[in-house]
Design an enzyme around this catalytic site. Structure first.
Site: not given
Length: 400
Positions: A151, A154, A181, A255, A260, A380, A382, A400
């Site tokens: 939350p 991500g 999902t 994963c 992606r 997956e 932005t 980053f």
């Protein structure tokens, strides 16, 4: 497979071009790859398109799709053995493309089941875990979800709050995952949690005490998909449910690379559906005594859509061939996801605009694809994250 009539060529001996495949990408596919594409296209045309508008409008996932996609061998299609089809990466991409031509929600279901749940079990699981879960998931008898996003944000999985501590022969998991999902329909979740050893993957089953899933309501995107939150309150997980083959962020990030990759293909299908719709509309819609398609501004916009789709097709096909050679670099996937998602979203938005007032009606597909793609360009990784991944590769500096 749905398509518009080929455009007439200027020379009598020249082959007519498919407006949705201007560079004839299909001619570069093997016979098996073409058969895979055709079988999924028929399924989408016959089963998905007649019901997907209602599912989107009324916010539900058509569960009848699950046995149908399983019967076609679309779940875990790239895995060898365990009742899986063992198809190559290009075939998996074509599966995603045709499914998303129907709806992003259906492609998301297959992506999560295949790339985010079955893939880590196959790559990092024990033989017992593989035997228990992979055949059942391939047959659609068990559904999985992937618990990574939290939350508070991500895009920074290294700041993971969900944690697991050893308690005898078991582990106790605590935390929450968001935007998941399949959350409320899953029989098991591959949950990533921080441990004293680093990030580990846990197969958490739906009936384990302390594990709950809650659906997220009032979405205006991916409405034909189940999205929810996972909550873990001292969930006791046996050591036999820990993925033994990986420790650290390499596990979940690998994963995401798989998922992606499928997305780079999937969004092409959404873009093709929008172009197909607007081509037909502008040919039939008459304004100022001539069809819209005879207007220079309209032709310019249609041509730009075709340019973007063709570029995306070439990127994904080359990406698939690289992946099938075992030479894939995650930066290449980031570049393709960034490019193709942006192209598809721009095409959907422009198609919606070209339909005029009709563009806001669900009777036409662009507004549905447009709303779905607002999620696809975000999940997956932005667009900004993928830009930074490519920037780091080019400069060697992590910004980053």
């Amino acid at each position: 497979m749905a398509s518009t009539a080929p455009l007439k060529s200027s020379g009598s001996n020249k082959k007519s071009l498919n407006p949705l495949d201007l560079f004839d990408i299909r001619s570069q596919l093997s016979e098996e790859e073409q058969m895979v594409q055709d079988s999924v296209a028929r399924f989408v045309d016959d089963k998905v398109l007649p019901v997907i508008r209602d599912a989107f409008e009324h916010h539900y996932f058509p569960k009848e799709f699950v046995p149908a996609v399983a019967e076609l061998g679309l779940l875990g299609s790239s895995i060898e053995g365990y009742d899986c089809a063992g198809l190559n990466s290009v075939s998996y991409g074509l599966i995603c493309q045709e499914l998303e031509r129907g709806d992003s929600g259906l492609r998301s279901f297959v992506s999560v089941q295949s790339s985010l749940v079955m893939y880590p079990i196959d790559a990092y699981g024990s033989e017992e875990q593989k035997q228990r879960w992979l055949p059942a998931m391939a047959r659609g008898e068990a559904i999985g979800c992937f618990g990574l996003t939290e939350p508070h944000g991500g895009s920074d999985p290294s700041n993971m709050k969900t944690h697991a501590k050893r308690d005898g022969d078991d582990w106790l998991l605590n935390g929450a995952k968001m935007w998941i999902t399949n959350a409320t329909v899953a029989d098991a979740a591959v949950v990533w949690a921080m441990t004293d050893e680093g990030v580990r993957g846990f197969i958490v089953e739906k009936d384990m005490p302390g594990f709950t899933a809650q659906e997220i309501e009032n979405k205006f995107s991916l409405r034909a998909s189940v999205t929810g939150a996972l909550f873990l309150d001292n969930v006791r997980v046996p050591n036999s449910s820990v993925l033994p083959g990986v420790v650290g962020l390499k596990g979940p990030l690998s994963c995401l690379t798989q998922a992606r990759y499928g997305i780079t293909w999937g969004v092409i299908g959404a873009a093709q559906a929008c172009l197909d719709e607007v081509l037909k509309y502008t040919q039939d819609r008459v304004l100022f005594d001539k069809p819209l398609s005879h207007n220079q501004l309209i032709q310019h916009r249609l041509a730009d859509m075709s340019r973007r789709i063709t570029t995306a097709q070439l990127l994904s096909l080359q990406l698939g061939r690289i992946k099938d050679r075992g030479e894939l670099n995650p930066t290449q996937v980031s570049l393709a996801k960034w490019n193709n998602c942006r192209a598809a979203l721009d095409i959907a938005r422009d198609a919606r605009d070209m339909l005029g007032g009709a563009g806001i009606s669900a009777e036409f597909c662009p507004v549905r694809h447009m709303l779905n793609l607002e999620s696809v360009i975000t999940y997956e990784g932005t667009e900004s994250v993928h830009q930074l991944v490519v920037g780091k590769e080019l400069t060697g500096v992590n910004a980053f």
